[in-house]
Design a protein around this motif. Structure first.
Motif, mmCIF file in Angstrom:
data_model
loop_
_atom_site.group_PDB
_atom_site.id
_atom_site.type_symbol
_atom_site.label_atom_id
_atom_site.label_comp_id
_atom_site.label_asym_id
_atom_site.label_seq_id
_atom_site.Cartn_x
_atom_site.Cartn_y
_atom_site.Cartn_z
ATOM 1 N N TYR A 89 0.862 -1.181 0.000
ATOM 2 C CA TYR A 89 0.000 0.000 0.000
ATOM 3 C C TYR A 89 0.896 1.228 0.000
ATOM 4 C CZ TYR A 89 0.795 1.094 4.943
ATOM 5 O OH TYR A 89 1.375 1.452 6.135
ATOM 6 N N ASP A 90 0.275 2.389 -0.237
ATOM 7 C CA ASP A 90 0.991 3.666 -0.253
ATOM 8 C C ASP A 90 0.661 4.384 1.048
ATOM 9 O OD1 ASP A 90 1.690 6.363 -0.619
ATOM 10 O OD2 ASP A 90 0.998 6.447 -2.701
ATOM 11 N N VAL A 91 1.679 4.650 1.875
ATOM 12 C CA VAL A 91 1.437 5.242 3.209
ATOM 13 C C VAL A 91 0.785 6.628 3.116
ATOM 14 C CG1 VAL A 91 3.354 3.979 4.317
ATOM 15 C CG2 VAL A 91 3.733 6.310 3.451
ATOM 16 N N ASN A 92 0.780 7.219 1.914
ATOM 17 C CA ASN A 92 0.215 8.565 1.718
ATOM 18 C C ASN A 92 -1.228 8.539 1.204
ATOM 19 O OD1 ASN A 92 2.955 9.970 2.050
ATOM 20 N ND2 ASN A 92 3.339 8.506 0.419
ATOM 21 N N VAL A 93 -1.740 7.343 0.928
ATOM 22 C CA VAL A 93 -3.088 7.237 0.350
ATOM 23 C C VAL A 93 -3.908 6.217 1.149
ATOM 24 C CG1 VAL A 93 -4.419 6.783 -1.759
ATOM 25 C CG2 VAL A 93 -2.129 7.754 -1.940
ATOM 26 N N GLY A 94 -4.814 6.732 1.961
ATOM 27 C CA GLY A 94 -5.579 5.901 2.895
ATOM 28 C C GLY A 94 -6.331 4.752 2.252
ATOM 29 N N LYS A 95 -6.917 5.005 1.081
ATOM 30 C CA LYS A 95 -7.736 3.932 0.491
ATOM 31 C C LYS A 95 -6.903 2.733 0.050
ATOM 32 C CE LYS A 95 -8.462 5.863 -4.206
ATOM 33 N NZ LYS A 95 -7.174 5.406 -4.747
ATOM 34 N N THR A 96 -5.616 2.941 -0.189
ATOM 35 C CA THR A 96 -4.769 1.803 -0.574
ATOM 36 C C THR A 96 -4.522 0.883 0.632
ATOM 37 O OG1 THR A 96 -2.613 2.892 -0.174
ATOM 38 C CG2 THR A 96 -3.613 3.206 -2.356
ATOM 39 N N PHE A 97 -4.572 1.487 1.840
ATOM 40 C CA PHE A 97 -4.457 0.692 3.074
ATOM 41 C C PHE A 97 -5.769 -0.036 3.339
ATOM 42 C CE2 PHE A 97 -4.744 0.261 7.735
ATOM 43 C CZ PHE A 97 -3.599 -0.483 7.972
ATOM 44 N N GLU A 98 -6.877 0.665 3.105
ATOM 45 C CA GLU A 98 -8.201 0.055 3.313
ATOM 46 C C GLU A 98 -8.454 -1.116 2.358
ATOM 47 O OE1 GLU A 98 -9.670 3.962 3.841
ATOM 48 O OE2 GLU A 98 -8.596 3.407 5.667
ATOM 49 N N SER A 99 -7.807 -1.113 1.220
ATOM 50 C CA SER A 99 -7.976 -2.205 0.233
ATOM 51 C C SER A 99 -7.260 -3.485 0.635
ATOM 52 C CB SER A 99 -7.393 -1.797 -1.125
ATOM 53 O OG SER A 99 -8.086 -0.712 -1.665
ATOM 54 N N LEU A 100 -6.360 -3.405 1.595
ATOM 55 C CA LEU A 100 -5.492 -4.554 1.888
ATOM 56 C C LEU A 100 -6.267 -5.821 2.241
ATOM 57 C CD1 LEU A 100 -2.628 -2.808 3.904
ATOM 58 C CD2 LEU A 100 -2.479 -3.755 1.577
ATOM 59 N N SER A 101 -7.319 -5.659 3.054
ATOM 60 C CA SER A 101 -8.092 -6.842 3.460
ATOM 61 C C SER A 101 -8.716 -7.531 2.253
ATOM 62 C CB SER A 101 -9.173 -6.464 4.464
ATOM 63 O OG SER A 101 -8.561 -5.964 5.628
ATOM 64 N N ASN A 102 -9.202 -6.705 1.311
ATOM 65 C CA ASN A 102 -9.768 -7.275 0.088
ATOM 66 C C ASN A 102 -8.729 -8.050 -0.714
ATOM 67 O OD1 ASN A 102 -12.424 -6.520 0.288
ATOM 68 N ND2 ASN A 102 -12.069 -4.508 -0.644
ATOM 69 N N TRP A 103 -7.546 -7.462 -0.837
ATOM 70 C CA TRP A 103 -6.488 -8.138 -1.589
ATOM 71 C C TRP A 103 -6.110 -9.451 -0.915
ATOM 72 C CZ3 TRP A 103 -5.937 -7.372 -6.360
ATOM 73 C CH2 TRP A 103 -6.046 -6.102 -6.932
ATOM 74 N N ARG A 104 -6.030 -9.421 0.418
ATOM 75 C CA ARG A 104 -5.657 -10.627 1.151
ATOM 76 C C ARG A 104 -6.723 -11.710 0.962
ATOM 77 N NH1 ARG A 104 -6.638 -12.420 6.217
ATOM 78 N NH2 ARG A 104 -5.126 -13.875 7.089
ATOM 79 N N GLU A 105 -7.997 -11.316 1.074
ATOM 80 C CA GLU A 105 -9.080 -12.285 0.902
ATOM 81 C C GLU A 105 -9.151 -12.817 -0.525
ATOM 82 O OE1 GLU A 105 -12.583 -10.389 2.566
ATOM 83 O OE2 GLU A 105 -11.419 -10.176 4.419
ATOM 84 N N GLU A 106 -8.968 -11.920 -1.474
ATOM 85 C CA GLU A 106 -8.959 -12.312 -2.891
ATOM 86 C C GLU A 106 -7.854 -13.343 -3.135
ATOM 87 O OE1 GLU A 106 -10.848 -11.435 -5.404
ATOM 88 O OE2 GLU A 106 -9.648 -11.689 -7.234
ATOM 89 N N PHE A 107 -6.684 -13.064 -2.560
ATOM 90 C CA PHE A 107 -5.578 -14.001 -2.722
ATOM 91 C C PHE A 107 -5.940 -15.374 -2.168
ATOM 92 C CE2 PHE A 107 -2.084 -16.433 -1.111
ATOM 93 C CZ PHE A 107 -1.290 -16.540 -2.242
ATOM 94 N N LEU A 108 -6.453 -15.392 -0.924
ATOM 95 C CA LEU A 108 -6.747 -16.678 -0.274
ATOM 96 C C LEU A 108 -7.834 -17.445 -1.025
ATOM 97 C CD1 LEU A 108 -6.494 -15.646 3.491
ATOM 98 C CD2 LEU A 108 -4.906 -17.092 2.196
ATOM 99 N N LYS A 109 -8.775 -16.707 -1.579
ATOM 100 C CA LYS A 109 -9.857 -17.334 -2.342
ATOM 101 C C LYS A 109 -9.313 -17.966 -3.628
ATOM 102 C CE LYS A 109 -13.433 -15.307 -4.666
ATOM 103 N NZ LYS A 109 -14.241 -14.060 -4.775
ATOM 104 N N GLN A 110 -8.474 -17.216 -4.344
ATOM 105 C CA GLN A 110 -7.981 -17.674 -5.644
ATOM 106 C C GLN A 110 -6.865 -18.713 -5.521
ATOM 107 O OE1 GLN A 110 -9.152 -16.807 -8.654
ATOM 108 N NE2 GLN A 110 -10.541 -15.168 -8.031
ATOM 109 N N ALA A 111 -5.927 -18.461 -4.615
ATOM 110 C CA ALA A 111 -4.778 -19.366 -4.489
ATOM 111 C C ALA A 111 -5.174 -20.638 -3.748
ATOM 112 C CB ALA A 111 -3.629 -18.675 -3.779
ATOM 113 N N ASP A 112 -6.155 -20.505 -2.865
ATOM 114 C CA ASP A 112 -6.698 -21.639 -2.122
ATOM 115 C C ASP A 112 -5.611 -22.514 -1.478
ATOM 116 O OD1 ASP A 112 -8.741 -23.191 -1.126
ATOM 117 O OD2 ASP A 112 -8.887 -24.454 -2.914
ATOM 118 N N PRO A 113 -4.741 -21.907 -0.652
ATOM 119 C CA PRO A 113 -3.658 -22.690 -0.027
ATOM 120 C C PRO A 113 -4.204 -23.714 0.963
ATOM 121 C CG PRO A 113 -3.765 -20.501 0.950
ATOM 122 C CD PRO A 113 -4.765 -20.525 -0.176
ATOM 123 N N ALA A 114 -3.422 -24.783 1.176
ATOM 124 C CA ALA A 114 -3.850 -25.882 2.045
ATOM 125 C C ALA A 114 -4.217 -25.372 3.437
ATOM 126 C CB ALA A 114 -2.748 -26.929 2.123
#
Ligand code: GDP
Ligand code: MG
Length: 181
Positions: A89-114
């Motif tokens: 994320y960009d420490v100067n842009v709040g919405k990029t920090f707020e997006s992190l949870s979505n990115w993390r969930e998207e990753f876990l959904k798509q990559a589907d690790p054991a």
């Protein structure tokens, strides 16, 4: 050391909103180069870096997006077989920090690790050089709390522009990827 010993290939994917500096961090890490120019559509599928961790030789294969992150349409092949996921994320842009949870969930959904709980993420708060730090809107404390509540994700504050903490962050990424392999 045995020169014929096979290298371990580690796949790392880098996620985060468009413009946070994902491509710049990778270019700085692998090629020691930085460009002010914004090239959203340029980007190889991945770059590689060879490194040694303890007595192990590894090839870090770091996957970039070519601007598709704007549409959240990266495709299953992008996520498949990842050994570590870097969130930026960009420490100067709040919405990029707020997006992190979505990115993390998207990753876990798509990559589907054991074991999703144990899957290694590393968080990078980039562009800490901007305006000498005066324009930052996300504090280090807030980022650390986000990481602590998700199983102690390692956190690095970086500047792709100034080459600050970039090697350190990716070395941690490589260690985490190797440990999960
Ligand atoms: P991406 O869309 O996440 O891949 O972001 P880019 O790497 O394309 O970077 C977006 C813009 O931010 C470009 O103009 C970069 O030059 C700039 N940029 C990236 N990292 C930094 C940084 O650490 N500091 C500053 N000041 N600018 C950066
Ligand atoms: Mg990019």
């Amino acid at each position: 050391m045995d020169p014929l010993r096979r290298r371990t290939l580690l796949k790392v994917i880098v996620l985060g909103d468009s413009g946070v500096g994902k491509t710049s961090l990778m270019n700085q890490y692998v090629y020691k180069k930085f460009s002010q120019q914004y090239k959203a559509t340029i980007g190889a599928d991945f770059v590689t870096k060879e490194l040694q961790i303890d007595d192990k030789l590894v090839t870090l294969q770091v996957w970039d997006t070519a601007g598709q992150e704007r549409f959240h349409s990266l495709g299953a092949a992008f996520y498949r077989g990842a050994d570590c996921c870097v969130l930026v994320y960009d420490v100067n842009v709040g919405k990029t920090f707020e997006s992190l949870s979505n990115w993390r969930e998207e990753f876990l959904k798509q990559a589907d690790p054991a074991d999703p709980e144990a899957f290694p993420f590393v968080l990078l708060g980039n562009k800490i050089d901007v305006d000498g730090g005066h324009s930052r809107v996300v504090s280090e404390k807030r980022a650390n709390e986000w990481c602590a509540s998700r199983g102690n994700i390692p956190y690095f504050e970086t500047s792709a522009k100034e080459d600050y903490n970039v090697d350190e962050a990716f070395f941690c990424v490589a260690q985490a990827a190797l440990a999960s392999e």
